[in-house]
Motif scaffolding. Structure first.
Motif, mmCIF file in Angstrom:
data_model
loop_
_atom_site.group_PDB
_atom_site.id
_atom_site.type_symbol
_atom_site.label_atom_id
_atom_site.label_comp_id
_atom_site.label_asym_id
_atom_site.label_seq_id
_atom_site.Cartn_x
_atom_site.Cartn_y
_atom_site.Cartn_z
ATOM 1 N N GLN A 47 -15.954 -38.985 4.063
ATOM 2 C CA GLN A 47 -14.595 -39.489 3.997
ATOM 3 C C GLN A 47 -14.368 -40.381 5.213
ATOM 4 N N SER A 48 -13.586 -41.424 5.029
ATOM 5 C CA SER A 48 -13.425 -42.376 6.116
ATOM 6 C C SER A 48 -12.027 -42.967 6.105
ATOM 7 N N VAL A 49 -11.670 -43.537 7.251
ATOM 8 C CA VAL A 49 -10.426 -44.289 7.361
ATOM 9 C C VAL A 49 -10.674 -45.437 8.324
ATOM 10 N N LYS A 50 -10.054 -46.557 8.029
ATOM 11 C CA LYS A 50 -10.069 -47.684 8.953
ATOM 12 C C LYS A 50 -8.675 -48.262 9.030
ATOM 13 N N ILE A 51 -8.174 -48.420 10.236
ATOM 14 C CA ILE A 51 -6.866 -49.014 10.478
ATOM 15 C C ILE A 51 -7.085 -50.201 11.401
ATOM 16 N N ALA A 52 -6.544 -51.352 11.039
ATOM 17 C CA ALA A 52 -6.753 -52.561 11.830
ATOM 18 C C ALA A 52 -5.441 -53.306 12.010
ATOM 19 N N PHE A 53 -5.311 -54.011 13.141
ATOM 20 C CA PHE A 53 -4.133 -54.813 13.451
ATOM 21 C C PHE A 53 -4.618 -56.163 13.962
ATOM 22 N N ASP A 54 -4.203 -57.233 13.306
ATOM 23 C CA ASP A 54 -4.636 -58.578 13.660
ATOM 24 C C ASP A 54 -3.427 -59.479 13.847
ATOM 25 N N ALA A 55 -3.374 -60.166 14.981
ATOM 26 C CA ALA A 55 -2.294 -61.116 15.221
ATOM 27 C C ALA A 55 -2.432 -62.311 14.291
ATOM 28 N N ILE A 56 -1.304 -62.835 13.813
ATOM 29 C CA ILE A 56 -1.336 -63.978 12.903
ATOM 30 C C ILE A 56 -0.614 -65.178 13.488
ATOM 31 N N GLY A 57 -0.187 -65.100 14.735
ATOM 32 C CA GLY A 57 0.472 -66.247 15.345
ATOM 33 C C GLY A 57 1.950 -66.292 15.023
ATOM 34 N N ASN A 58 2.640 -67.200 15.664
ATOM 35 C CA ASN A 58 4.088 -67.311 15.500
ATOM 36 C C ASN A 58 4.408 -68.314 14.398
ATOM 37 N N THR A 59 4.300 -67.869 13.174
ATOM 38 C CA THR A 59 4.636 -68.705 12.026
ATOM 39 C C THR A 59 5.795 -68.060 11.282
ATOM 40 N N THR A 60 6.407 -68.797 10.429
ATOM 41 C CA THR A 60 7.523 -68.273 9.634
ATOM 42 C C THR A 60 7.022 -67.948 8.237
ATOM 43 N N GLN A 61 7.174 -66.702 7.864
ATOM 44 C CA GLN A 61 6.675 -66.262 6.561
ATOM 45 C C GLN A 61 7.659 -66.646 5.473
ATOM 46 N N SER A 62 7.167 -67.230 4.395
ATOM 47 C CA SER A 62 8.032 -67.624 3.291
ATOM 48 C C SER A 62 8.160 -66.485 2.291
ATOM 49 N N GLU A 63 9.239 -66.498 1.539
ATOM 50 C CA GLU A 63 9.466 -65.459 0.539
ATOM 51 C C GLU A 63 8.438 -65.611 -0.582
ATOM 52 N N PRO A 64 7.793 -64.525 -0.989
ATOM 53 C CA PRO A 64 6.814 -64.619 -2.077
ATOM 54 C C PRO A 64 7.447 -65.115 -3.364
ATOM 55 N N GLU A 65 6.678 -65.830 -4.170
ATOM 56 C CA GLU A 65 7.184 -66.386 -5.418
ATOM 57 C C GLU A 65 7.671 -65.294 -6.361
ATOM 58 N N TRP A 66 7.018 -64.131 -6.352
ATOM 59 C CA TRP A 66 7.401 -63.085 -7.288
ATOM 60 C C TRP A 66 8.784 -62.513 -6.985
ATOM 61 N N VAL A 67 9.254 -62.667 -5.751
ATOM 62 C CA VAL A 67 10.605 -62.201 -5.428
ATOM 63 C C VAL A 67 11.641 -63.041 -6.166
ATOM 64 N N LYS A 68 11.400 -64.342 -6.237
ATOM 65 C CA LYS A 68 12.352 -65.226 -6.901
ATOM 66 C C LYS A 68 12.439 -64.940 -8.399
ATOM 67 N N THR A 69 11.326 -64.581 -8.990
ATOM 68 C CA THR A 69 11.309 -64.341 -10.434
ATOM 69 C C THR A 69 11.586 -62.888 -10.800
ATOM 70 N N GLY A 70 11.537 -61.991 -9.822
ATOM 71 C CA GLY A 70 11.635 -60.569 -10.124
ATOM 72 C C GLY A 70 13.038 -60.007 -10.207
ATOM 73 N N HIS A 71 14.033 -60.672 -9.603
ATOM 74 C CA HIS A 71 15.375 -60.093 -9.565
ATOM 75 C C HIS A 71 15.954 -59.877 -10.963
ATOM 76 N N ASP A 72 15.729 -60.813 -11.857
ATOM 77 C CA ASP A 72 16.277 -60.675 -13.216
ATOM 78 C C ASP A 72 15.548 -59.605 -14.016
ATOM 79 N N ALA A 73 14.369 -59.205 -13.554
ATOM 80 C CA ALA A 73 13.581 -58.225 -14.307
ATOM 81 C C ALA A 73 13.657 -56.825 -13.706
ATOM 82 N N VAL A 74 14.532 -56.617 -12.714
ATOM 83 C CA VAL A 74 14.653 -55.298 -12.086
ATOM 84 C C VAL A 74 14.988 -54.244 -13.136
ATOM 85 N N THR A 75 14.285 -53.127 -13.090
ATOM 86 C CA THR A 75 14.478 -52.044 -14.054
ATOM 87 C C THR A 75 15.708 -51.228 -13.693
ATOM 88 N N HIS A 76 16.619 -51.056 -14.648
ATOM 89 C CA HIS A 76 17.840 -50.293 -14.407
ATOM 90 C C HIS A 76 17.969 -49.155 -15.414
#
Length: 377
Positions: A252-281
């Motif tokens: 059995q094993s585990v690996k945990i890693a942390f990598d810097a990605i620099g100071n960039t601005t993350q954009s909202e994933p495309e699936w978020v824009k299309t997913g709001h209308d499909a939210v399960t209620h």
């Protein structure tokens, strides 16, 4: 992580490496490549003259001396203190980074690989968990404000704006790190190169308290334990790897890693824009003088695979609700009532049963994401 013991490995180590060829190589796809071995008291690290010259060392210096550079915060000459987590968290909270956790552990007679990844950038988090054939993804702003979740299998996709799975909101995997560091004493060994950066390597082979180790269910049958942690000069845990070998079982094993990605601005994933209308209620309510629960799917994507339903009466905390193994058809309504024994039963039409003890908690989940969590009274 390659295990080495003097001139040749032990039979158990050979078996461990032969069976798995180390899970970190075959299953862990991380950026960068660090090659090193775990020496015991009888082994020495090897370096070429070019390596020594490049690192500013000469042949008269011991390049494996962990005190050759200033030790990171939370690290002593003879051990890594649990306080290193405070520096780790503090540094990551102001840094854009990606983190990854991959664990391989036994569950019954089979091995389960589970992957968690988290990307943090400028107050935006995207977390993902993959287990068996299900992938759950959460898009989060400012660590606490959930925007959307998506659960996927090969044949089904669901969206939810309910509270996320707890692990998805732990970008630093602090609890797991704490458990692993508490299970064994990690001792500094040497400074090594990680993608062009010098990091301190500390190892552990004699666990102190295996009951603290998150990847195992029982410590009694653990034959071998090898742990390694890499810490940068700021006290950030860049890699943690643990491999345990159990009697008559796969490693059995585990690996945990942390990598810097620099100071960039993350954009909202495309699936978020299309997913709001499909939210399960769903809608859920107590009916028939609190003798039944009415459960209806009212809009959004309907679960086409397993829908899990958990019902808790008062503070008992026992799962007495049924599971819909074939999903829940779009627009469907069912009733849960207790009519013959202590279990709730599914009824297509309203049936009055024994009175339910209130308050009643009702939770729904499917494809790795929660869909509903309400308390009725």
């Amino acid at each position: 992580m390659t295990v080495q013991d003097g001139d040749k490995p032990t039979s158990q180590t050979r078996r461990l490496l032969g069976r798995r060829s180390l899970l970190a190589v075959s299953t862990l796809g991380l950026t960068g490549c660090l090659q090193y071995s775990l020496p015991t008291d009888d082994s020495e690290s090897e370096a070429t003259p070019d390596d020594e010259e490049e690192n500013g060392n000469n042949s008269e210096e011991n390049d494996s001396d962990p005190t050759a550079l200033e030790l990171p915060p939370g690290v002593l000459e003879d051990k890594v203190q649990s306080g290193v987590l405070e520096h780790h968290d503090r540094e990551l909270s102001s840094t854009s980074f990606e983190s990854l956790l991959i664990s391989n552990r036994s569950s019954g007679d089979s091995m389960i690989e589970e992957t968690h990844s988290f990307r943090y950038d400028n107050g935006v988090f995207v977390g993902e968990r993959t287990r068996r054939d299900t992938t759950a993804t959460a898009y989060v702003e400012n660590e606490t404000s959930l925007v959307l979740q998506r659960g996927e299998t090969a044949d089904s996709t669901l969206y939810s704006d309910g509270p996320p799975v707890g692990d998805l909101l732990s970008p630093r995997f602090r609890n797991r790190l704490h458990g692993h560091l508490a299970a064994a004493t990690y001792r500094p060994v040497e400074w090594v190169d990680l993608d062009g950066e010098e990091v301190l390597r500390a190892t552990a082979s004699d666990p102190d308290d295996l009951d603290r180790l998150p990847i195992i269910r029982s410590a009694e049958d653990v034959n071998e334990y090898e742990g390694e942690v890499l810490i940068d000069s700021a006290g950030v845990i860049r890699r943690l790897e643990v491999v345990v070998e159990k009697a008559d079982a796969e490693p059995q094993s585990v690996k945990i890693a942390f990598d810097a990605i620099g100071n960039t601005t993350q954009s909202e994933p495309e699936w978020v824009k299309t997913g709001h209308d499909a939210v399960t209620h769903f809608e859920v309510s107590l009916v028939a003088d609190n003798t039944a629960i009415e459960l209806s799917h009212v809009s959004g994507h309907a679960p086409t695979e397993r829908l899990g339903v958990t019902v808790h009466e008062e503070d008992i905390g026992t799962n007495i609700g049924p599971n819909f193994s074939d999903g829940f058809e779009d627009g469907n309504t069912v009733y849960l009532a207790r009519t013959s024994d202590d279990s709730l039963e599914i009824h297509e039409t309203l049936v009055e049963g024994d009175p339910l003890e209130t308050p009643v908690g009702v939770r729904l989940h499917s494809t790795g994401v929660p869909l509903l969590d309400v308390t009725l009274s």
